[in-house]
Design an enzyme around this catalytic site. Structure first.
Site, PDB file in Angstrom:
ATOM      1  N   ALA A  51       0.840  -1.199   0.000  1.00  0.00           N
ATOM      2  CA  ALA A  51       0.000   0.000   0.000  1.00  0.00           C
ATOM      3  C   ALA A  51       0.873   1.246   0.000  1.00  0.00           C
ATOM      4  CB  ALA A  51      -0.996  -0.002   1.151  1.00  0.00           C
ATOM      5  N   HIS A  52       1.773   1.269  -0.952  1.00  0.00           N
ATOM      6  CA  HIS A  52       2.596   2.451  -1.178  1.00  0.00           C
ATOM      7  C   HIS A  52       3.226   2.347  -2.565  1.00  0.00           C
ATOM      8  CE1 HIS A  52       5.587  -0.355   0.762  1.00  0.00           C
ATOM      9  NE2 HIS A  52       6.212  -0.039  -0.365  1.00  0.00           N
ATOM     10  N   ALA A  53       3.853   3.418  -2.994  1.00  0.00           N
ATOM     11  CA  ALA A  53       4.628   3.416  -4.237  1.00  0.00           C
ATOM     12  C   ALA A  53       6.015   3.960  -3.916  1.00  0.00           C
ATOM     13  CB  ALA A  53       3.944   4.286  -5.292  1.00  0.00           C
TER      14      ALA A  53
END
Ligand code: TYD
Length: 134
Positions: A51-53
């Site tokens: 849940a991140h980039a």
């Protein structure tokens, strides 16, 4: 780069009655030098990770044991992989939102990364990611 660049990679597999062997060389089987390896394990049932980039980091995500799902999103398109073979990896290019879930019991997720850990390289807020990829 876009989600089209995020692909399943099949690594060499030396099959042997004594047990199989897979090897991965940076710049040969994956498109970067490996600067860091980390792994997720003892993941409780029902929990999710990612849940991140990352702004610049390149990664390859491999299931070393068990299985899990990897959802990738470049802000426009999504792709989903079920990883359950230790000779498969998914190349994740920069500016790709990743979400991992459905971990089986005993799953081990290994990540090969192109750079050392740097919190400044993360985008942890989907709205910011969306705005930057619009
Ligand atoms: P994070 O990248 O948010 O985990 P996830 O795999 O779920 O995306 O990292 C969780 C915590 O671990 C966070 O506090 C940062 C720390 N961490 C490091 O110190 N070094 C690392 O190489 C990684 C990947 C995480």
């Amino acid at each position: 780069m876009s989600i089209e660049d995020c692909k399943l990679v099949e690594f060499p597999k030396i099959t042997d009655v004594r047990g199989n062997l897979t090897f991965i060389e940076g710049q040969r089987h994956i498109p970067f030098d490996i600067k860091r390896v980390y792994y997720l394990y003892d993941v409780p049932g029902g929990s999710d990770r990612g849940a991140h980039a990352h702004r610049g980091l390149e990664q390859v995500i491999i299931s070393m044991a068990g299985s899990f799902d990897l959802l990738l999103d470049d802000g426009k398109k999504q792709k989903k992989f079920q990883l359950n073979r230790s000779y498969h990896g998914v190349y994740v290019c920069p500016m790709t939102w990743r979400y991992l879930d459905n971990f089986s019991s005993g799953a081990v997720c290994m990540v090969l990364a192109s750079a050392a850990y740097d919190e400044a390289d993360y985008i942890r807020d989907y709205a910011t990611f969306s705005a930057e990829t619009a």
